[in-house]
Write an enzyme that holds these catalytic residues in place. Structure first.
Site, short mmCIF file in Angstrom:
data_model
loop_
_atom_site.label_atom_id
_atom_site.label_comp_id
_atom_site.label_asym_id
_atom_site.label_seq_id
_atom_site.Cartn_x
_atom_site.Cartn_y
_atom_site.Cartn_z
N LEU A 3 0.85 -1.20 0.00
CA LEU A 3 0.00 0.00 0.00
C LEU A 3 0.88 1.24 0.00
CD1 LEU A 3 -2.79 -0.97 2.57
CD2 LEU A 3 -2.76 -1.26 0.08
N ASP A 59 5.60 7.58 -2.75
CA ASP A 59 6.04 7.70 -4.14
C ASP A 59 6.14 9.17 -4.52
OD1 ASP A 59 6.31 6.35 -6.93
OD2 ASP A 59 4.84 7.97 -7.24
N LYS A 106 11.68 9.77 -8.80
CA LYS A 106 11.83 9.44 -10.23
C LYS A 106 12.68 10.46 -10.98
CE LYS A 106 7.02 7.85 -10.10
NZ LYS A 106 6.33 8.91 -9.33
N HIS A 127 11.21 7.96 -14.91
CA HIS A 127 9.79 8.35 -14.86
C HIS A 127 9.03 7.93 -16.11
CE1 HIS A 127 6.95 11.52 -12.90
NE2 HIS A 127 6.24 10.65 -13.61
N1 LIG Z 1 4.34 7.24 -13.19
C1 LIG Z 1 3.44 8.11 -13.57
O1 LIG Z 1 3.51 8.67 -14.67
C2 LIG Z 1 2.33 8.45 -12.64
C3 LIG Z 1 1.18 9.06 -13.15
C4 LIG Z 1 0.15 9.34 -12.26
C5 LIG Z 1 0.27 9.02 -10.92
N2 LIG Z 1 1.42 8.46 -10.46
C6 LIG Z 1 1.61 8.16 -9.01
O2 LIG Z 1 0.52 7.41 -8.55
C7 LIG Z 1 -0.09 8.08 -7.46
C8 LIG Z 1 -1.52 7.68 -7.40
O3 LIG Z 1 -2.22 8.06 -8.60
P1 LIG Z 1 -3.63 8.70 -8.50
O4 LIG Z 1 -3.52 9.96 -7.73
O5 LIG Z 1 -4.23 8.77 -9.84
O6 LIG Z 1 -4.39 7.61 -7.59
P2 LIG Z 1 -5.87 7.37 -7.22
O7 LIG Z 1 -5.87 7.04 -5.77
O8 LIG Z 1 -6.44 6.40 -8.20
O9 LIG Z 1 -6.65 8.70 -7.49
C9 LIG Z 1 -6.55 9.78 -6.61
C10 LIG Z 1 -7.84 10.55 -6.58
O10 LIG Z 1 -8.92 9.69 -6.19
C11 LIG Z 1 -9.74 10.34 -5.26
N3 LIG Z 1 -9.84 9.53 -4.06
C12 LIG Z 1 -8.85 9.13 -3.21
N4 LIG Z 1 -9.32 8.36 -2.23
C13 LIG Z 1 -10.67 8.26 -2.45
C14 LIG Z 1 -11.70 7.60 -1.78
N5 LIG Z 1 -11.48 6.89 -0.67
N6 LIG Z 1 -12.95 7.70 -2.28
C15 LIG Z 1 -13.21 8.43 -3.39
N7 LIG Z 1 -12.26 9.09 -4.08
C16 LIG Z 1 -10.99 8.99 -3.62
C17 LIG Z 1 -9.07 11.65 -4.93
O11 LIG Z 1 -9.80 12.70 -5.51
P3 LIG Z 1 -9.89 14.12 -4.77
O12 LIG Z 1 -8.60 14.78 -5.10
O13 LIG Z 1 -11.08 14.73 -5.41
O14 LIG Z 1 -10.03 13.85 -3.29
C18 LIG Z 1 -7.71 11.59 -5.52
O15 LIG Z 1 -7.26 12.79 -6.09
C19 LIG Z 1 0.23 9.55 -7.69
O16 LIG Z 1 0.14 10.34 -6.54
C20 LIG Z 1 1.66 9.42 -8.17
O17 LIG Z 1 2.52 9.20 -7.05
C21 LIG Z 1 2.43 8.15 -11.30
#
Ligand SMILES: NC(=O)c1ccc[n+]([C@@H]2O[C@H](COP(=O)([O-])OP(=O)(O)OC[C@H]3O[C@@H](n4cnc5c(N)ncnc54)[C@H](OP(=O)(O)O)[C@@H]3O)[C@@H](O)[C@H]2O)c1
Length: 313
Positions: free
Chosen positions: A24, A52, A86, A119
């Site tokens: 996690l 991350d 990254k 990245h």
């Molecule tokens: N390698 C890459 O190119 C790349 C690209 C993207 C992401 N990442 C990494 O992956 C991480 C996770 O990606 P992600 O932010 O897209 O993950 P995610 O957890 O799928 O989406 C995050 C969004 O979901 C909503 N959320 C979170 N918990 C929730 C819940 N319990 N119920 C309802 N909605 C919820 C939030 O929206 P609200 O903001 O509206 O609260 C949050 O902004 C990033 O922070 C980054 O470290 C890497």
């Protein structure tokens, strides 16, 4: 499928070195500096021990500040947390890799990293401009360096001891294979978008077979609506098993053998997203049968990050 009594403490061993990644993970892709600090502190308090980061997110200093404060307040040792950052696209030239790594380390206030990822596999024009564009607005790519050149420089970081493991992000199986085959130090982790609408099953199977941790980003579909969070099958399962839709999606990711990154911004959501436990087999199988297919982030095709605009919650 991972069989574990407690997903909250499950760790996956890395194929290089002695590191183990908590499944996690908390992602720090948060544009606002104050929210970065409060959300990172809340994630630590909720129990997240895997963080991350990325040079590209321009908030490593804030994440570092929050981690140091959380560690001091919570009696947590550096060894108890797993920190990744990254290498950005403008630093792919081998001579730029170590300075970029050292810059991240300094901003994070750490003296070693658990994991450093390339990245994206796309090299951009080297320099301080993270998003170099020509007069027509097109990205200026750097044709003078290959991914294999950059990988060799990443291997050097492991040799020097401040970086415990290395890997790739936003890569396809076709892109991963030549690096995997030629690498002296095999990639330990591959970080890609993955959720029930983009299961990336072929890549996951390759990773499992070759002891590479598959690290899913956007496991909640980045909170996009419509999206996996309000898929009828997910909503029905959540109601049936007494979990929230987010908890169902995160449990499914761990249960199929991936680690994950989620970005709860509030303390309440951090506690919700950390409180994950296994789904019954029939629920797990039902999610595997979801047919919708959708990529939400185009970075894998271009190297330019960005979720494809949709309505967000
Ligand atoms: N390698 C890459 O190119 C790349 C690209 C993207 C992401 N990442 C990494 O992956 C991480 C996770 O990606 P992600 O932010 O897209 O993950 P995610 O957890 O799928 O989406 C995050 C969004 O979901 C909503 N959320 C979170 N918990 C929730 C819940 N319990 N119920 C309802 N909605 C919820 C939030 O929206 P609200 O903001 O509206 O609260 C949050 O902004 C990033 O922070 C980054 O470290 C890497």
């Amino acid at each position: 499928m991972i069989e574990s009594p407690d997903f909250r403490t499950t760790k996956m061993p890395l194929n290089h070195g002695a590191g183990r990644m908590p499944v996690l993970g908390f992602g720090t892709l948060i544009p606002d500096a104050a929210v970065t600090i409060s959300a990172t502190r809340a994630a630590l308090e909720a129990g997240f021990r895997h963080f991350d980061c990325a040079e590209r997110y321009r908030n490593e200093s804030e994440v570092g500040e929050a981690l140091q404060a959380g560690i001091a307040a919570g009696g947590i040792a550096r060894e108890d947390i797993f920190v990744t950052t990254k290498l950005w696209n403008t630093n792919h030239r081998p001579e730029r890799v170590e300075p970029a790594f050292e810059g991240s380390l300094k901003r994070l206030g750490l003296n070693y990293l658990d994991l450093y990822l390339i990245h994206t596999p796309f090299a951009f024009q080297p320099g301080d401009e993270q998003d170099p564009r020509d007069q027509n607005g097109n990205v200026i790519y750097d044709r003078g360096v290959t991914l294999a050149d950059t990988w060799r420089a990443m291997e050097g970081l492991v040799d020097h001891g401040k970086c415990r493991a290395i890997g790739l992000s936003d890569i396809t199986l076709d892109g991963l294979l030549p690096i995997y085959e030629s690498a002296r130090i095999k990639p330990a982790v591959v970080q890609v978008e993955s959720h029930p609408y983009l299961p990336e099953t072929e890549l996951l199977e390759f990773c499992k077979k070759n002891d590479i941790v598959f690290l899913a980003f956007a496991p909640l579909g980045h909170g996009m609506r419509p999206g996996p969070l309000e898929d009828p099958a997910i909503l029905a399962i959540a109601a049936r098993v007494g979990k929230t839709p987010a908890q169902v999606l995160l449990a499914w990711a761990v249960q199929r053998g991936t680690a994950l990154l989620t970005t709860p911004r509030t303390a309440e959501r951090a506690r919700e997203n950390f409180d994950i436990s296994a789904l019954p087999d029939d629920a797990f199988d039902e999610i595997n049968r979801i047919q919708t297919r959708q990529r939400l982030n185009d970075v894998v095709n271009t190297g330019s990050p960005g979720f494809i605009p949709r309505v967000k919650s």
